[in-house]
Design a protein around this motif. Structure first.
Motif, short mmCIF file in Angstrom:
data_model
loop_
_atom_site.label_atom_id
_atom_site.label_comp_id
_atom_site.label_asym_id
_atom_site.label_seq_id
_atom_site.Cartn_x
_atom_site.Cartn_y
_atom_site.Cartn_z
N UNK A 280 0.84 -1.21 0.00
CA UNK A 280 0.00 0.00 0.00
C UNK A 280 0.87 1.25 0.00
N UNK A 281 0.21 2.37 -0.21
CA UNK A 281 0.92 3.65 -0.13
C UNK A 281 1.40 3.93 1.29
N UNK A 282 0.78 3.30 2.27
CA UNK A 282 1.27 3.44 3.64
C UNK A 282 2.65 2.83 3.76
N UNK A 283 2.87 1.68 3.07
CA UNK A 283 4.21 1.07 3.07
C UNK A 283 5.22 2.01 2.42
N UNK A 284 4.79 2.67 1.36
CA UNK A 284 5.68 3.64 0.70
C UNK A 284 5.98 4.81 1.64
N UNK A 285 4.95 5.24 2.40
CA UNK A 285 5.13 6.35 3.34
C UNK A 285 6.14 5.97 4.42
N UNK A 286 6.07 4.75 4.91
CA UNK A 286 7.03 4.32 5.93
C UNK A 286 8.45 4.32 5.37
N UNK A 287 8.58 3.90 4.13
CA UNK A 287 9.92 3.91 3.50
C UNK A 287 10.44 5.33 3.34
N UNK A 288 9.59 6.24 2.88
CA UNK A 288 10.01 7.64 2.71
C UNK A 288 10.41 8.24 4.05
N UNK A 289 9.64 7.97 5.11
CA UNK A 289 9.97 8.50 6.44
C UNK A 289 11.29 7.94 6.95
N UNK A 290 11.59 6.68 6.58
CA UNK A 290 12.88 6.11 7.01
C UNK A 290 14.06 6.69 6.24
N UNK A 291 13.78 7.15 5.01
CA UNK A 291 14.84 7.75 4.19
C UNK A 291 15.08 9.22 4.53
N UNK A 292 14.03 9.92 4.95
CA UNK A 292 14.14 11.35 5.23
C UNK A 292 13.32 11.66 6.48
N UNK A 293 14.00 12.10 7.55
CA UNK A 293 13.35 12.33 8.84
C UNK A 293 12.40 13.52 8.82
N UNK A 294 12.43 14.31 7.74
CA UNK A 294 11.53 15.46 7.66
C UNK A 294 10.08 15.02 7.42
N UNK A 295 9.88 13.78 7.07
CA UNK A 295 8.54 13.28 6.77
C UNK A 295 8.03 12.40 7.91
#
Length: 334
Positions: A280-295
């Motif tokens: 899901x896009x939630x999984x993508x959101x978790x990945x983005x947050x792990x790559x950039x702490x601003x999210x």
């Protein structure tokens, strides 16, 4: 008022008369005291003499024998000649003074320390001498005020120079700060422009890759329809992985893998990753947050670039395939 008194004593006036003048004018300044001294130069000083306890009130001043007897009684020499010191003379310069006060002032001012009593009487000033003394005093006062004015002007000029320099320093500091802020802003815009160019290049490359993939797919499908297993010349056929299903047999929207390129709104190069299509896009959101702490996983939102669409919170829970992102897509994260 000691300054006024010292100046009057230096001019040669009697200390008692100076005290009388200052008291009569209520210490209102040098000029009123000088006017009083000149106007009352020949007037007796209104001072009461104290003779209590000496018995002198019982002595007749016209009885010479009684006066001499009183002088002897008081320890004096009644037969001494009538020589009375009427002034004090400086043995070093010969200057004559009316009182010890004026002599002391002269000693302090000149450094002379040799004085003697003198019977020479200091004659009262004539009208011309009084006028001359007054003019001299006024001239000294004018010179003193002029010197003070010059010193005040110098001090004011120096203070003004200091104020101007301080103002210039503050202005220069503000200007330097503004230049630094402008440089930071220019660097930020330059960085954003470069990142935008990189993102555009990445999107363009993705579009070209998608075109090539569609062309290869079309060529494979055409080859199957024509009964040939070899695609036309010039079309590359990607090697199949062990256990993989031939691409011609799988629709692009049914691809088990979804390649996503995510462009970050806070700056930085785009990030790319391949996800299972059932994520899901939630999984993508978790990945983005792990790559950039601003999210933050709970607040990050995604939007597709073509066609332009912003995914709602309910769509965030859908799979990538259901959201139409398979087999590849470019997303904007904010």
């Amino acid at each position: 008022m000691s300054g006024d008194k010292d100046q009057l004593l230096a001019m040669g006036f009697d200390p008692a008369r100076v005290d009388w003048a200052l008291k009569a004018t209520k210490n209102s300044g040098l000029q009123p005291a000088m006017d009083h001294l000149l106007a009352n130069a020949d007037s007796p000083i209104p001072e009461l003499s104290s003779s209590a306890g000496t018995g002198i009130e019982d002595v007749d001043e016209d009885d010479e024998d009684a006066v001499k007897a009183h002088i002897k009684k008081m320890g004096g020499d009644a037969d001494a000649p009538d020589l009375v010191a009427k002034s004090i003379k400086c043995s070093e310069c010969g200057k004559i003074f009316r009182s010890e006060a004026t002599a002391s002032f002269h000693a302090e001012k000149s450094g002379h320390d040799q004085f003697e009593e003198s019977t020479e009487e200091i004659k009262p000033l004539t009208e011309d001498e009084k006028k001359a003394k007054l003019a001299e005093l006024r001239e000294k006062l004018a010179l003193k005020r002029a010197a003070q004015s010059v010193e005040e002007q110098k001090a004011n000029k120096a203070n003004e120079a200091l104020r101007r320099k301080a103002g210039q320093d503050i202005g220069k500091a503000k200007e330097d700060m503004q230049l630094k802020e402008m440089q930071k802003e220019a660097d930020r815009k330059k960085r954003e422009k470069l990142e935008d160019q990189r993102a555009r290049a990445a999107i363009k490359a993705q579009i070209e890759a998608d075109k090539r993939e569609r062309a290869e797919k079309a060529a494979r499908e055409k080859a199957l329809r024509d009964g040939t297993s070899t695609p036309p010349a010039g079309v590359a056929t990607p090697p199949l992985r062990a256990g993989a299903v031939p691409a011609a047999a799988v629709k692009s929207s049914e691809n088990p893998q979804t390649r996503l390129q995510v462009r970050l709104s806070v700056g930085g190069a785009p990030i790319t990753k391949t996800f299972p299509s059932d994520n899901t896009l939630v999984d993508v959101a978790e990945w983005v947050a792990s790559e950039n702490l601003a999210y933050n996983v709970d607040t990050v939102t995604f939007a597709s670039t073509f066609p332009r669409k912003t995914f709602s919170r309910s769509e965030m829970k859908k799979t990538l395939k259901d959201n139409g992102l398979t087999p590849s897509a470019v997303l904007m994260a904010s």
